[in-house]
Write a protein that holds these residues in place. Structure first.
Motif, PDB file in Angstrom:
ATOM      1  N   VAL A  25       0.877  -1.383   0.096  1.00 48.04           N
ATOM      2  CA  VAL A  25       0.254  -0.638  -0.218  1.00 48.04           C
ATOM      3  C   VAL A  25       0.993   1.365  -0.352  1.00 48.04           C
ATOM      4  N   LEU A  26       0.864   2.136  -0.929  1.00 43.02           N
ATOM      5  CA  LEU A  26       1.529   2.968  -1.032  1.00 43.02           C
ATOM      6  C   LEU A  26       3.235   3.020  -0.969  1.00 43.02           C
ATOM      7  N   GLY A  27       3.737   1.513  -1.697  1.00 44.25           N
ATOM      8  CA  GLY A  27       5.065   1.432  -1.956  1.00 44.25           C
ATOM      9  C   GLY A  27       5.473   0.909  -0.274  1.00 44.25           C
ATOM     10  N   MET A  28       4.358   0.895   0.816  1.00 45.19           N
ATOM     11  CA  MET A  28       4.811   0.408   2.196  1.00 45.19           C
ATOM     12  C   MET A  28       4.485  -1.156   2.512  1.00 45.19           C
ATOM     13  N   LYS A  29       4.462  -2.311   2.695  1.00 44.59           N
ATOM     14  CA  LYS A  29       4.731  -3.116   3.004  1.00 44.59           C
ATOM     15  C   LYS A  29       3.768  -3.411   4.868  1.00 44.59           C
ATOM     16  N   LEU A  30       3.177  -3.165   5.172  1.00 43.20           N
ATOM     17  CA  LEU A  30       2.711  -3.868   6.549  1.00 43.20           C
ATOM     18  C   LEU A  30       1.871  -4.916   7.297  1.00 43.20           C
ATOM     19  N   ALA A  31       2.502  -4.652   8.700  1.00 42.59           N
ATOM     20  CA  ALA A  31       2.246  -5.775   9.284  1.00 42.59           C
ATOM     21  C   ALA A  31       1.466  -5.577  10.581  1.00 42.59           C
ATOM     22  N   GLU A  32       1.029  -6.040  11.123  1.00 43.45           N
ATOM     23  CA  GLU A  32      -0.094  -6.634  12.679  1.00 43.45           C
ATOM     24  C   GLU A  32       1.350  -5.743  13.433  1.00 43.45           C
ATOM     25  N   LEU A  33       0.813  -5.033  14.645  1.00 43.85           N
ATOM     26  CA  LEU A  33       1.535  -4.269  15.548  1.00 43.85           C
ATOM     27  C   LEU A  33       1.499  -5.701  16.724  1.00 43.85           C
TER      28      LEU A  33
ATOM     29  N   LYS B 121      -8.269  -0.703   3.669  1.00 43.11           N
ATOM     30  CA  LYS B 121      -9.799  -0.199   3.093  1.00 43.11           C
ATOM     31  C   LYS B 121      -9.691   1.554   2.777  1.00 43.11           C
ATOM     32  N   LYS B 122      -9.053   1.949   4.336  1.00 39.74           N
ATOM     33  CA  LYS B 122      -8.711   3.487   4.079  1.00 39.74           C
ATOM     34  C   LYS B 122      -8.273   4.290   3.175  1.00 39.74           C
ATOM     35  N   ILE B 123      -7.036   3.482   2.417  1.00 43.33           N
ATOM     36  CA  ILE B 123      -6.886   4.030   0.882  1.00 43.33           C
ATOM     37  C   ILE B 123      -7.584   3.921  -0.686  1.00 43.33           C
TER      38      ILE B 123
ATOM     39  N   LEU C 161      -9.826   6.578   0.106  1.00 48.30           N
ATOM     40  CA  LEU C 161      -9.666   7.937  -0.482  1.00 48.30           C
ATOM     41  C   LEU C 161      -9.755   7.811  -1.644  1.00 48.30           C
ATOM     42  N   LYS C 162      -9.168   6.602  -2.608  1.00 52.61           N
ATOM     43  CA  LYS C 162      -9.196   6.317  -4.010  1.00 52.61           C
ATOM     44  C   LYS C 162     -10.711   6.446  -4.450  1.00 52.61           C
ATOM     45  N   LYS C 163     -11.301   6.310  -4.104  1.00 51.31           N
ATOM     46  CA  LYS C 163     -13.547   5.999  -5.050  1.00 51.31           C
ATOM     47  C   LYS C 163     -13.632   7.847  -4.361  1.00 51.31           C
ATOM     48  N   GLU C 164     -13.285   8.513  -3.344  1.00 55.66           N
ATOM     49  CA  GLU C 164     -14.054   9.510  -3.345  1.00 55.66           C
ATOM     50  C   GLU C 164     -13.326  10.404  -4.095  1.00 55.66           C
ATOM     51  N   GLY C 165     -11.854   9.942  -4.881  1.00 55.49           N
ATOM     52  CA  GLY C 165     -11.177  11.001  -6.245  1.00 55.49           C
ATOM     53  C   GLY C 165     -10.273  11.882  -5.330  1.00 55.49           C
TER      54      GLY C 165
ATOM     55  N   LYS D 129       4.291  12.444  13.903  1.00 47.09           N
ATOM     56  CA  LYS D 129       4.024  13.591  12.676  1.00 47.09           C
ATOM     57  C   LYS D 129       2.195  12.627  11.401  1.00 47.09           C
ATOM     58  N   PHE D 130       1.988  13.955  11.107  1.00 44.57           N
ATOM     59  CA  PHE D 130       1.804  13.727  10.104  1.00 44.57           C
ATOM     60  C   PHE D 130       2.226  13.959   8.653  1.00 44.57           C
ATOM     61  N   VAL D 131       2.204  12.957   7.825  1.00 45.16           N
ATOM     62  CA  VAL D 131       3.010  12.674   6.841  1.00 45.16           C
ATOM     63  C   VAL D 131       1.590  12.713   6.045  1.00 45.16           C
ATOM     64  N   THR D 132       1.772  13.502   4.990  1.00 47.08           N
ATOM     65  CA  THR D 132       1.172  12.981   3.546  1.00 47.08           C
ATOM     66  C   THR D 132       1.409  12.438   2.629  1.00 47.08           C
ATOM     67  N   VAL D 133       0.900  11.791   2.143  1.00 46.49           N
ATOM     68  CA  VAL D 133       1.234  10.774   0.806  1.00 46.49           C
ATOM     69  C   VAL D 133       0.502  10.727  -0.068  1.00 46.49           C
ATOM     70  N   ARG D 134       1.103  10.980  -1.514  1.00 46.26           N
ATOM     71  CA  ARG D 134       0.432  10.991  -2.402  1.00 46.26           C
ATOM     72  C   ARG D 134      -0.271   9.572  -2.912  1.00 46.26           C
ATOM     73  N   ILE D 135      -1.591   9.554  -3.062  1.00 42.36           N
ATOM     74  CA  ILE D 135      -2.276   8.225  -3.405  1.00 42.36           C
ATOM     75  C   ILE D 135      -1.739   8.347  -5.335  1.00 42.36           C
ATOM     76  N   GLU D 136      -0.923   7.020  -5.912  1.00 47.62           N
ATOM     77  CA  GLU D 136      -0.695   6.304  -6.522  1.00 47.62           C
ATOM     78  C   GLU D 136      -1.892   5.462  -8.114  1.00 47.62           C
TER      79      GLU D 136
END
Length: 96
Positions: free
Chosen positions: A1-9, A64-66, A69-73, A89-96
């Motif tokens: 997702v957005l270039g990240m591999k995620l895992a459960e904490l 799901k959240k990304i 956001l894509k569906k909302e344009g 920190k807040f980070v704004t990441v471009r949705i590709e």
């Protein structure tokens, strides 16, 4: 997702990345060096706690959240990211 591999904490990832117990969210396990996340200096071992001001606790929540956001344009996603010591920190990441 957005270039990240995620895992459960979980206890294992907390120990591996030395994350303090107070932090809740989704661990960033890897970041693609050519991704939107890398452009914003997001690093493996950081934790996504919120997306668009909604808490996330599982990798599926992030996906799901990304997608929503894509569906909302939306062109960007606002992430709240915690360092392993709990600094936010807040980070704004471009949705590709």
């Amino acid at each position: 997702v957005l270039g990240m591999k995620l895992a459960e904490l979980n206890d294992e990832s907390r120990k591996k990345f030395e994350i303090v117990a107070e932090i809740k969210g989704v661990i960033i396990a890897e970041v693609d060096p050519n991704s939107a996340a890398a452009e914003k200096q997001i690093a493996a071992g950081e934790v996504i706690t919120e997306i668009a001001q909604e808490a996330v606790t599982k990798p599926e929540d992030v996906v799901k959240k990304i997608e929503a956001l894509k569906k909302e344009g939306r062109k960007n996603a606002l992430l709240m990211v915690a360092s392993k010591t709990g600094e936010l920190k807040f980070v704004t990441v471009r949705i590709e």
